[in-house]
Design an enzyme around this catalytic site. Structure first.
Site, PDB file in Angstrom:
ATOM      1  N   ASP A   1       0.858  -1.196   0.000  1.00 52.15           N
ATOM      2  CA  ASP A   1       0.000   0.000   0.000  1.00 52.15           C
ATOM      3  C   ASP A   1       0.888   1.238   0.000  1.00 52.15           C
ATOM      4  O   ASP A   1       2.109   1.133  -0.147  1.00 52.15           O
ATOM      5  CB  ASP A   1      -0.981  -0.017   1.187  1.00 52.15           C
ATOM      6  CG  ASP A   1      -2.306   0.632   0.800  1.00 52.15           C
ATOM      7  OD1 ASP A   1      -2.276   1.825   0.419  1.00 52.15           O
ATOM      8  OD2 ASP A   1      -3.360  -0.023   0.849  1.00 52.15           O
TER       9      ASP A   1
ATOM     10  N   HIS B   1      -2.624   3.076  -4.565  1.00 57.50           N
ATOM     11  CA  HIS B   1      -2.134   2.466  -3.315  1.00 57.50           C
ATOM     12  C   HIS B   1      -0.758   1.838  -3.532  1.00 57.50           C
ATOM     13  O   HIS B   1      -0.462   0.770  -3.005  1.00 57.50           O
ATOM     14  CB  HIS B   1      -3.129   1.413  -2.789  1.00 57.50           C
ATOM     15  CG  HIS B   1      -4.380   2.020  -2.246  1.00 57.50           C
ATOM     16  ND1 HIS B   1      -4.474   2.534  -0.983  1.00 57.50           N
ATOM     17  CD2 HIS B   1      -5.595   2.229  -2.817  1.00 57.50           C
ATOM     18  CE1 HIS B   1      -5.690   3.017  -0.777  1.00 57.50           C
ATOM     19  NE2 HIS B   1      -6.391   2.848  -1.883  1.00 57.50           N
TER      20      HIS B   1
ATOM     21  N   ASP C   1      -8.729  -0.284  -6.290  1.00 62.48           N
ATOM     22  CA  ASP C   1      -9.616   0.661  -5.613  1.00 62.48           C
ATOM     23  C   ASP C   1      -9.005   2.055  -5.546  1.00 62.48           C
ATOM     24  O   ASP C   1      -7.796   2.220  -5.538  1.00 62.48           O
ATOM     25  CB  ASP C   1      -9.925   0.184  -4.183  1.00 62.48           C
ATOM     26  CG  ASP C   1      -8.662  -0.021  -3.363  1.00 62.48           C
ATOM     27  OD1 ASP C   1      -7.699  -0.584  -3.921  1.00 62.48           O
ATOM     28  OD2 ASP C   1      -8.615   0.385  -2.201  1.00 62.48           O
ATOM     29  N   GLU C   2      -9.874   3.032  -5.519  1.00 66.62           N
ATOM     30  CA  GLU C   2      -9.550   4.418  -5.177  1.00 66.62           C
ATOM     31  C   GLU C   2      -8.451   5.027  -6.048  1.00 66.62           C
ATOM     32  O   GLU C   2      -7.718   5.891  -5.602  1.00 66.62           O
ATOM     33  CB  GLU C   2      -9.168   4.525  -3.696  1.00 66.62           C
ATOM     34  CG  GLU C   2     -10.305   4.090  -2.783  1.00 66.62           C
ATOM     35  CD  GLU C   2      -9.972   4.180  -1.301  1.00 66.62           C
ATOM     36  OE1 GLU C   2     -10.737   4.784  -0.568  1.00 66.62           O
ATOM     37  OE2 GLU C   2      -8.947   3.609  -0.894  1.00 66.62           O
TER      38      GLU C   2
ATOM     39  N   TRP D   1     -17.481  -3.430  -1.926  1.00 66.31           N
ATOM     40  CA  TRP D   1     -16.984  -2.940  -0.637  1.00 66.31           C
ATOM     41  C   TRP D   1     -17.519  -1.574  -0.263  1.00 66.31           C
ATOM     42  O   TRP D   1     -17.665  -1.264   0.901  1.00 66.31           O
ATOM     43  CB  TRP D   1     -15.444  -2.894  -0.648  1.00 66.31           C
ATOM     44  CG  TRP D   1     -14.866  -1.977  -1.691  1.00 66.31           C
ATOM     45  CD1 TRP D   1     -14.728  -2.236  -3.029  1.00 66.31           C
ATOM     46  CD2 TRP D   1     -14.381  -0.653  -1.493  1.00 66.31           C
ATOM     47  NE1 TRP D   1     -14.182  -1.157  -3.671  1.00 66.31           N
ATOM     48  CE2 TRP D   1     -13.943  -0.171  -2.744  1.00 66.31           C
ATOM     49  CE3 TRP D   1     -14.243   0.173  -0.373  1.00 66.31           C
ATOM     50  CZ2 TRP D   1     -13.414   1.100  -2.912  1.00 66.31           C
ATOM     51  CZ3 TRP D   1     -13.701   1.435  -0.535  1.00 66.31           C
ATOM     52  CH2 TRP D   1     -13.288   1.889  -1.799  1.00 66.31           C
TER      53      TRP D   1
ATOM     54  N   TYR E   1     -16.793  -4.062   7.404  1.00 66.19           N
ATOM     55  CA  TYR E   1     -15.498  -3.443   7.692  1.00 66.19           C
ATOM     56  C   TYR E   1     -15.240  -3.546   9.197  1.00 66.19           C
ATOM     57  O   TYR E   1     -15.690  -2.753   9.999  1.00 66.19           O
ATOM     58  CB  TYR E   1     -15.476  -1.998   7.178  1.00 66.19           C
ATOM     59  CG  TYR E   1     -14.939  -1.926   5.757  1.00 66.19           C
ATOM     60  CD1 TYR E   1     -15.269  -2.916   4.828  1.00 66.19           C
ATOM     61  CD2 TYR E   1     -14.076  -0.918   5.354  1.00 66.19           C
ATOM     62  CE1 TYR E   1     -14.762  -2.884   3.541  1.00 66.19           C
ATOM     63  CE2 TYR E   1     -13.568  -0.881   4.063  1.00 66.19           C
ATOM     64  CZ  TYR E   1     -13.918  -1.871   3.165  1.00 66.19           C
ATOM     65  OH  TYR E   1     -13.405  -1.844   1.897  1.00 66.19           O
TER      66      TYR E   1
HETATM   67  C1  ACM Z   1     -10.991  -0.204   0.216  1.00 65.42           C
HETATM   68  O1  ACM Z   1     -11.527  -0.169   1.338  1.00 65.42           O
HETATM   69  N1  ACM Z   1     -10.265   0.830  -0.207  1.00 65.42           N
HETATM   70  C2  ACM Z   1     -11.130  -1.353  -0.656  1.00 65.42           C
END
Ligand code: ACM
Length: 531
Positions: free
Chosen positions: A188, A251, A314-315, A390, A418
């Site tokens: 990450d 990430h 993601d993101e 998610w 989560y």
């Molecule tokens: C995430 O919670 N960014 C997959």
């Protein structure tokens, strides 16, 4: 006198057993236990088991020792424990468990099924005080099979490192509740945690830093390839598969820090010491990115035999991939691909290009099934891939996309799954960027069928996951505290049929198991009405 006391103890234990409904996840079918027909554990004289179930026999030996104080079989015992394979069972993880005064018979379609039969048997041996040696167990018949195929916990050793020996501790605990996958988020923005021999700077430069938000402590460490190979074997004993995750294109600050040529501007950037999302991304127009990822995945494929590999995803579009908009190499790639739009939708197409290339590599070279976090802008799910729902409130969108693309999906919606989110208001001593509270009862409301037609469950639903992102998990003990007992609920959501589940009933069933955890020194949250 001695005999009378022993007899009274047997009766008390039997009464406790008759009221104890300790099973989590709740099985498919359980006959009413017959407390007039007791198996006396000390009467076990033989164990019958094929050598293909040697691993399961080891688990049995441990259970008999820990739960019934049996270290040697009774030479005069007339009861028998039989472990065996029954190929007529419908699911690979299905099992049957029969207990009567003559002994125990556990059959599974595979060794995993036998293992789950043993986990159920062990729970039946835990009395309501979770401390007494189990003397007897009432006769019972159980037929059980899972509802979904992947029941996962995701662990994040990047933000706060989890040393190898502590990482191992979570495996037997999740396996008790029939969870079968551990997903390791290995890289990450804050660290790179897996040794990659082709790129030693990933460890020398990017596995150590000071601080995570307001926690000013040195955070350092990584897993060697030998440790991870050992981990795979260790997990296999508990029928847990290890799914590795390497993020792309976001990430990835830790990788960019060590190898700046991975990004558009080729400048070194510092390792991130705060939470949140970075703008730094791998550059899709640069061939080195593919060489790098290809070598990383080659080494990973050698370590992790699991058929799945997680690519993150993601993101990376929030904010919307600005660094790609001004990069000359990315502009060239766009021209080559015939992408002419200028509204940033082109960036999603570049991301798709990068994913398509890596998915192809993983499939053709290593026979892997790629997984990724679902993002709404990234509308296509490539055939045969698995996506994870998610984002809070967007599960339906992800499910619709999975159905449209004929793809498999794992559900871990933030509002239920989560586990790094606090379980109660204020239960988060460290910096918290506004994580919502996810109390136990809310987690219990989670149903992986998501009120969809049966077809969704049959064709698309692969499983469930609980995430343990570690920005605010500053110790291995805290990891357990965040995970339990919510992971038990997710395990039940993933395994048990909806009709058999109920919140008040779960609370009753979980209580002796949690007292047992306490006795074994496992940390868990008390924000659950058990104070
Ligand atoms: C995430 O919670 N960014 C997959």
């Amino acid at each position: 006198m001695k005999k009378t006391l022993a007899y009274i103890a047997i009766i008390i234990c039997a009464l406790q057993q008759s009221v104890a409904q300790n099973l989590v996840p709740v099985p498919l079918h359980v006959t009413k236990p017959d407390t007039t027909m007791l198996l006396v554990w000390k009467n076990i004289g033989t164990i019958t088991c094929p050598h293909t179930l040697a691993n399961e026999r080891e688990h049995l030996t441990r259970i008999l020792c820990e739960r019934a104080d049996i270290t040697r079989l009774n030479p005069n015992g007339t009861a028998c424990i039989t472990l065996g394979i029954d190929t007529t069972l419908t699911d690979d993880e299905a099992y049957t468990l029969h207990i009567d005064p003559n002994g125990v018979k556990i059959s599974g379609k595979t060794p995993a099924g036998v293992f789950y039969g043993l986990m159920t048997m062990e729970q039946l041996m835990i009395d309501n005080h979770a401390s007494a040696v189990c003397l007897t167990t009432p006769s019972v018949d159980i037929i059980d099979a899972p509802r979904t195929h992947i029941r996962e916990l995701m662990v994040d050793p990047c933000r706060i490192f989890l040393p190898y020996e502590r990482l191992k501790e979570i495996v037997p605990e999740m396996a008790r509740y029939k969870m079968n996958s551990i997903h390791l988020h290995l890289v990450d923005d804050q660290a790179w945690r897996i040794e990659i021999k082709s790129y030693p700077r990933l460890i020398s430069e990017s596995s150590t830093r000071t601080g995570m938000d307001d926690m000013q402590m040195p955070i350092s460490g990584y897993y060697t390839q030998e440790q991870m190979k050992d981990f795979v074997q260790y997990c296999a004993k508990y029928h847990v598969m290890v799914i590795p995750e390497i993020e792309m294109p976001g990430h990835e600050v830790a990788a960019i820090h060590a190898y700046p040529q991975l990004t558009c501007h080729s400048r070194q950037v510092p390792i991130r010491t705060i939470c949140g999302v970075s703008n730094e991304l791998l550059c899709p127009g640069n061939e080195f990115t593919y060489t790098f990822l290809g070598n990383v995945f080659r080494e990973l494929a050698d370590i992790f035999p699991c058929k799945y590999i997680h690519l993150g995803g993601d993101e990376a579009g929030n904010p919307a991939l600005d660094c790609w908009t001004s990069c000359e190499k990315d502009q060239q790639l766009k021209r080559r691909l015939g992408i002419t739009t200028e509204d940033r939708s082109e960036n999603w197409r570049l991301q798709k290009y990068m994913f398509d290339r890596m998915i192809d590599t993983l499939r053709t070279k290593y026979d892997k099934v790629p997984m990724f976090w679902y993002e709404t802008d990234f509308k296509e799910i490539q055939e045969g891939c698995v996506t994870f729902a998610w984002r809070h409130g967007l599960t339906q969108v992800a499910i619709d996309a999975a159905m449209r693309n004929n793809a498999k999906i794992i559900l871990c919606p933030g509002e239920y799954c989560y586990l790094d989110y606090p379980m109660a208001v204020g239960d988060m001593p460290e910096t918290n960027w506004g994580m919502p509270v996810v109390p136990l009862e809310k987690v219990y409301e989670f149903d992986p069928g998501w009120n969809m037609e049966k077809e969704f469950e049959q064709k698309n639903l692969l499983g469930i996951a609980g995430t343990l992102w570690s920005e605010c998990i500053n110790s291995p003990e805290r990891l357990f505290y965040q995970a339990f007992p919510r992971a038990m609920i997710l395990a039940e959501a993933g395994w048990s049929s909806k009709n058999n589940r109920s919140w008040p009933n779960f609370k009753r069933r979980a209580r002796p198991l949690m007292l047992d955890m306490q006795r074994r020194g496992i940390t868990f949250s008390m924000e659950c009405g058990y104070k």
